[in-house]
Design a protein around this motif. Structure first.
Motif, short mmCIF file in Angstrom:
data_model
loop_
_atom_site.label_atom_id
_atom_site.label_comp_id
_atom_site.label_asym_id
_atom_site.label_seq_id
_atom_site.Cartn_x
_atom_site.Cartn_y
_atom_site.Cartn_z
N ALA A 1 -7.29 2.56 -1.41
CA ALA A 1 -6.22 3.40 -0.85
C ALA A 1 -4.96 3.30 -1.72
O ALA A 1 -4.35 4.31 -2.07
CB ALA A 1 -5.91 2.98 0.59
N VAL A 2 -4.60 2.09 -2.11
CA VAL A 2 -3.39 1.90 -2.92
C VAL A 2 -3.57 2.58 -4.28
O VAL A 2 -2.63 3.18 -4.82
CB VAL A 2 -3.05 0.40 -3.06
N ALA A 3 -4.79 2.53 -4.82
CA ALA A 3 -5.05 3.16 -6.13
C ALA A 3 -4.84 4.68 -6.06
O ALA A 3 -4.58 5.32 -7.09
CB ALA A 3 -6.47 2.84 -6.58
N ALA A 4 -4.96 5.25 -4.89
CA ALA A 4 -4.80 6.70 -4.74
C ALA A 4 -3.35 7.11 -4.45
O ALA A 4 -3.06 8.27 -4.20
CB ALA A 4 -5.71 7.19 -3.60
N ILE A 5 -2.45 6.13 -4.48
CA ILE A 5 -1.04 6.43 -4.16
C ILE A 5 -0.22 6.44 -5.46
O ILE A 5 -0.07 5.39 -6.11
CB ILE A 5 -0.46 5.36 -3.19
N PRO A 6 0.31 7.60 -5.87
CA PRO A 6 1.08 7.66 -7.10
C PRO A 6 2.21 6.63 -7.18
O PRO A 6 2.49 6.09 -8.24
CB PRO A 6 1.62 9.09 -7.11
N LEU A 7 2.85 6.32 -6.07
CA LEU A 7 3.93 5.34 -6.11
C LEU A 7 3.41 3.90 -6.21
O LEU A 7 4.19 2.95 -6.37
CB LEU A 7 4.89 5.49 -4.92
N ASN B 1 8.49 19.14 14.64
CA ASN B 1 8.07 18.82 13.28
C ASN B 1 7.07 17.67 13.28
O ASN B 1 6.98 16.91 14.25
CB ASN B 1 9.29 18.43 12.43
N VAL B 2 6.35 17.58 12.18
CA VAL B 2 5.38 16.50 12.01
C VAL B 2 5.83 15.63 10.83
O VAL B 2 6.14 16.16 9.76
CB VAL B 2 3.97 17.06 11.70
N VAL B 3 5.86 14.33 11.04
CA VAL B 3 6.03 13.38 9.94
C VAL B 3 4.63 12.86 9.62
O VAL B 3 3.92 12.40 10.52
CB VAL B 3 6.98 12.23 10.34
N ALA B 4 4.24 12.98 8.35
CA ALA B 4 2.86 12.64 7.99
C ALA B 4 2.81 11.41 7.07
O ALA B 4 2.90 11.54 5.84
CB ALA B 4 2.20 13.83 7.31
N PRO B 5 2.68 10.23 7.67
CA PRO B 5 2.61 9.03 6.84
C PRO B 5 1.30 8.96 6.07
O PRO B 5 0.28 9.54 6.48
CB PRO B 5 2.68 7.88 7.86
N GLY B 6 1.35 8.22 4.96
CA GLY B 6 0.14 7.93 4.20
C GLY B 6 -0.42 6.60 4.62
O GLY B 6 -0.79 6.43 5.78
N PHE B 7 -0.45 5.65 3.69
CA PHE B 7 -1.02 4.33 3.99
C PHE B 7 0.13 3.37 4.28
O PHE B 7 0.84 2.94 3.37
CB PHE B 7 -1.84 3.85 2.79
#
Ligand code: NDP
Length: 243
Positions: free
Chosen positions: A198-204, A175-181
């Protein structure tokens, strides 16, 4: 009957590449806390406190072989591999030298291939194995300036899915774990503007932590993930939704 809600974790022998810092270290510490026997690779910095360390450069097949041999001597056959070692070398296509492309693919993709190949020996014998690749959200979305890196991470998805088809019948998952920023040395070097974008593009609305990634890896290494293979598990605060 209502099942017992406690997570089951059978202690396994684990090897985490690039486990001396960043995401790899958080993963190694979490898996050790889960009760696994954990070894990490480093490239000369030494083993982190409380973890068994082996020197290894994943671009060198002999070094990968020697690292596995050392871990096997200490703990027995490796049952879970977290292929985490990785680098970036960002620049726009027109400026990217052949060597910059090759170096990143060599570490991130060919390195993962070498590690998976060496690991599969013992896993096939044991008829058990968990191959966990640390990919990236950019495998699907792409990023300007990361043609080398995004290609290498996209390759990991093809690798995990091919391995699932080759090895799945032997109870080996991939399996692949796909981290964001994620807040590590890798992203610390980015300028403030890039980080804010980058943070602005993160819904959380926040960067992820290495521990956020470690939680996902802990799940995939545990007994409850035994029927999951060929999956890409995002840990990106929603950054990659829709891809
Ligand atoms: P770091 O730069 O903090 O750590 C990278 C790790 O990889 C180090 O342990 C480094 O060893 C090791 N490494 C690099 N090249 C090799 C090699 N040739 N052989 C063996 N080990 C090597 O990065 P992160 O912790 O942030 O990244 C870990 C993984 O997560 C990488 O695969 C990265 O691509 C991925 N990722 C990270 C994201 C982020 O936002 N941080 C997002 C998505 C994915 P050494 O200490 O010797 O340099």
């Amino acid at each position: 009957m209502v099942p017992d809600s406690t997570l089951t974790i059978t202690p396994r022998t684990v090897l985490v590449t690039g486990g001396n810092r960043g995401i790899g270290l958080a993963v190694a510490e979490r898996l050790a806390a889960d009760g696994h026997r954990v070894a990490v690779t480093h490239r000369g910095s030494g083993a982190p406190d409380g973890l068994f360390g082996v020197q290894c450069d994943v671009t060198d097949p002999d070094s990968v072989d020697a690292a596995f041999t050392a871990v096997e001597a200490e703990f027995g056959p490796v049952e879970v591999v977290v292929s985490n070692a990785g680098i970036t070398d960002d620049t726009l296509l027109m400026r990217m030298k052949d060597e910059q492309f090759t170096r990143v693919v060599e570490a991130n993709l060919s390195g993962a291939f070498r590690v998976a190949k060496r690991a599969s020996r013992g896993m096939l014998r044991a008829r058990f194995g968990r191959l966990i690749f640390i990919g990236s959200v950019v495998a699907h979305s792409g990023t300007a300036g990361q043609v080398n890196y995004a290609s290498s991470k996209a390759g990991l998805i093809g690798m995990a899915r091919s391995l699932t088809r080759e090895l799945g019948s032997r109870n080996i998952t991939a399996n692949v774990v796909a981290p964001g920023f994620i807040d590590t040395d890798m992203t610390a070097g980015l300028d403030e503007k890039t980080q804010a974008l980058a943070v602005a593009a993160i819904p959380l609305g926040r960067k992820g932590s290495a521990d956020d990634v470690a939680g996902a890896v802990s799940f995939l290494a545990g007994d409850d993930a035994g029927y999951i293979s060929g999956a890409v598990l995002p840990v990106d605060g929603g950054m990659g939704m829709g891809h």
